[in-house]
Design a protein around this motif. Structure first.
Motif, PDB file in Angstrom:
ATOM      1  N   HIS A 456     -26.767  15.037  10.849  1.00  0.00           N
ATOM      2  CA  HIS A 456     -26.329  15.001  12.314  1.00  0.00           C
ATOM      3  C   HIS A 456     -26.657  16.357  12.695  1.00  0.00           C
ATOM      4  O   HIS A 456     -27.248  16.617  13.978  1.00  0.00           O
ATOM      5  N   ASN A 486     -24.883   7.357   8.100  1.00  0.00           N
ATOM      6  CA  ASN A 486     -25.062   8.109   8.862  1.00  0.00           C
ATOM      7  C   ASN A 486     -24.854   7.918  10.408  1.00  0.00           C
ATOM      8  O   ASN A 486     -24.261   8.811  10.974  1.00  0.00           O
ATOM      9  N   PHE A 487     -25.214   6.769  10.839  1.00  0.00           N
ATOM     10  CA  PHE A 487     -25.103   6.375  12.344  1.00  0.00           C
ATOM     11  C   PHE A 487     -24.408   5.039  12.615  1.00  0.00           C
ATOM     12  O   PHE A 487     -24.527   4.715  13.753  1.00  0.00           O
ATOM     13  N   GLY A 491     -25.923   1.596  14.722  1.00  0.00           N
ATOM     14  CA  GLY A 491     -26.721   2.850  15.007  1.00  0.00           C
ATOM     15  C   GLY A 491     -25.890   3.570  16.393  1.00  0.00           C
ATOM     16  O   GLY A 491     -26.760   4.020  17.117  1.00  0.00           O
ATOM     17  N   LYS A 493     -23.753   5.750  16.729  1.00  0.00           N
ATOM     18  CA  LYS A 493     -23.771   7.022  16.754  1.00  0.00           C
ATOM     19  C   LYS A 493     -24.940   8.090  17.278  1.00  0.00           C
ATOM     20  O   LYS A 493     -25.061   8.952  17.503  1.00  0.00           O
ATOM     21  N   LEU A 494     -26.076   7.210  17.348  1.00  0.00           N
ATOM     22  CA  LEU A 494     -27.293   7.681  17.855  1.00  0.00           C
ATOM     23  C   LEU A 494     -27.218   8.046  19.362  1.00  0.00           C
ATOM     24  O   LEU A 494     -28.018   8.874  19.924  1.00  0.00           O
TER      25      LEU A 494
END
Length: 551
Positions: A456, A486-487, A491, A493-494
């Motif tokens: 991030h 990660n996201f 997705g 969190k993108l």
């Protein structure tokens, strides 16, 4: 795909003993143009062998010729042994003796590859000679069906080097025919053939065959028995062109060690150049020739491009001190910086976009973070955004299975396995497993949690630059596992990064083998590149207007 590096190494070894060589691509293959010429079938490739031979004689000043080929190339070498310009010797590496049987073998191998890639039956290319996204010209395949070298009669009596495929019954038949006809023959089994051609990811170069070939060339009667003639023309700049594009072979970097192809539009230039990365085992043409297709479609839209081989891949020699397998190697970021240096020095002008798939996507992402000169980036099926392993890791179960495999033990004993990398990867897997069993109180200390924070921070760097970043995943791709860590699963969190766009491609594998998926990527690359060019033009217009107002 698998023999590109092999031929480069062989050419270097020949040069080391004073022998010039020329390697080239037939029409409709790799980097050559003029695909319509292949409508005349195998005869076109035969004509091109003769042209290449005359070109080599003119460029090098040598008078004696050796034709060397593998597979179909070996078949052409033998077919042309009686025709001008006649070779003094021919080297046959696993020649295709019966074309019909060869096409059946390709079809079977193609199905195995498609099965391994998980490509659905309706998306597969079942044309004769098609394999791994590559399609043999139909007229060439038709001619191959009629090829039978076991019926060939040769009036000339050239020196012959014959490396036959172990277990292929027809190879000894041809070998015996050549000996009976009076050819001076050196024969050997092509040890390591399967390890060379089965998979570009973990191929092994057949050093024994190369050594035998070099020794055979040195034993030829014409070797160093005559002085070379002066060159008949200066060394040309390797360039091909059509009505709309021009491609030029280039070398750049320290000692000109990196090889690439610069593809440029002949007429309108949009002010953008794309750099297309390899995957550390695909050479610059790309899987299924996808990088060639992408470069030429971009050029027809006004976008220039550079596709090149990283050190140790394809036609670029390795760098001393680097690992033999450069997959997910940070050293490749330096090669990408050299490519950008070349563009800046070449004066293509405008802005630059970086495009990579798989490990090439990883290198692209690390490169744009390290070098703010890049203005846009497209990542296709990135497996990770930060890499903790060495090379491509396996699961703990796979490591345990391989530890009991005799072939793995043989490779370890021969030094073909990087024991340090294996040890590191197993350690990382064990740490992940133990961390995963910690209570939620210790969750922030888990290695994967720490890794996500670092990812991030990397994305925030690009967001602060307002650099457009497009991420492409094919549905169900294994790279999405780490992306979700990660996201988030979708997705979500993108959303914190307005410069990032996520694209999901249906009906495709990790390599984008089916043609429709490659076409979708081409359209996306066009859109991103042209948008970058338009924004550059808009910013330049605003700058000029501000200057006029200040004056």
């Amino acid at each position: 795909m698998c023999t590109r590096r092999f031929y480069r190494i062989l050419a270097e070894r020949l040069s080391g003993i004073g022998v010039a060589s020329l390697r080239f691509d037939y029409s409709g293959t790799v980097n050559s143009l003029d695909e319509t010429a292949c409508e005349r079938g195998l005869s076109v490739w035969q004509e091109q062998v003769a042209t290449a031979a005359e070109t080599l004689k003119g460029l090098s000043g040598a008078r004696s010729l050796v034709f060397l080929g593998q597979g179909i190339g070996a078949s052409l070498a033998l077919l042309l042994a009686d025709q001008a310009p006649k070779p003094d010797a021919v080297a046959l590496l696993a020649p295709v003796l019966k074309g019909r049987a060869y096409l059946r073998e390709l079809s079977l191998y193609s199905r195995l590859i498609d099965d391994g890639l998980g490509i659905r039956p309706e998306l597969r290319d079942n044309a004769a000679g098609s394999i791994a996204g590559l399609r043999m010209p139909r007229a060439v395949a038709d001619d191959l069906r009629r090829l039978d070298l076991t019926q060939l009669e040769i009036d000339a009596k050239p020196n012959v080097f014959f490396a036959d495929r172990p277990g292929l019954e027809s190879d000894p038949t041809l070998r015996n025919q050549l000996e009976a006809s009076g050819c001076r023959l050196r024969a050997m089994a092509f040890s390591g053939y399967d390890a060379l051609v089965s998979n570009p990811l973990n191929q092994e170069i057949p050093d024994t065959v190369i050594g035998e070939l070099i020794d055979w060339v040195e034993s030829l009667p014409h070797y160093r028995s005559e002085r070379m003639l002066p060159r008949t023309r200066p060394m040309p700049v390797a360039s091909v062109r059509s009505r709309s594009i021009r491609e030029t072979s280039v070398r750049f970097g320290p000692d000109a060690r990196l090889y690439g192809i610069l593809c440029e539009p002949i007429e309108t230039f949009a002010g953008v150049t794309a750099v297309i990365l390899t995957t550390a085992y695909d050479h610059a043409a790309g899987w299924g020739r996808s990088s060639v297709e992408l470069a030429r479609e971009l050029a027809m839209a006004g976008v220039a491009s550079l596709r090149f081989d990283s050190a140790g891949v394809g036609d670029s020699p390795p760098v001393s001190g680097r690992r033999k397998q450069v997959l997910y190697d940070e050293a490749q970021v330096g090669d990408v910086a050299l490519a950008r240096d070349f563009l800046d020095a070449h004066g293509t002008g405008g802005r630059a976009i970086l495009i990579g798939r798989c490990s090439g996507a990883y290198v692209a992402f690390r490169s744009v973070l390290a070098d703010p000169r890049w203005e846009s980036c497209i990542l296709v099926n990135p497996v990770a955004f930060r890499w903790r392993f060495r090379g491509l890791p396996k699961t703990l179960k796979s490591y345990l299975k391989n530890a009991l495999d005799p072939e793995s033990l043989r490779r370890l004993w021969a030094g073909d396995l990087d024991l340090g990398a294996v040890t590191r990867n197993i350690s990382m897997r064990l740490v992940d497993r133990m961390a995963g069993r910690l209570s939620s109180v210790f969750a922030p200390a888990k290695p994967l949690t720490q890794l996500t924070r670092q990812v991030h921070r990397d994305f925030q760097v690009l967001a602060d630059r307002q650099m457009p970043l497009a991420i492409v995943y094919t549905e169900g791709d294994e790279g999405q596992e780490m992306f979700r860590v990660n996201f988030g699963d979708a997705g979500e969190k993108l959303s914190a990064y307005p410069n990032v766009r996520l694209h999901l491609f249906p009906d495709a594998d990790h390599n984008l083998t089916p043609l429709p998926s490659r076409e979708r990527l081409i359209e996306l690359a066009k859109d991103e590149a042209l948008a970058l060019g338009a924004s550059s033009h808009k910013n330049a217009s605003h700058g000029a207007e501000a200057l006029r107002q200040s004056i």
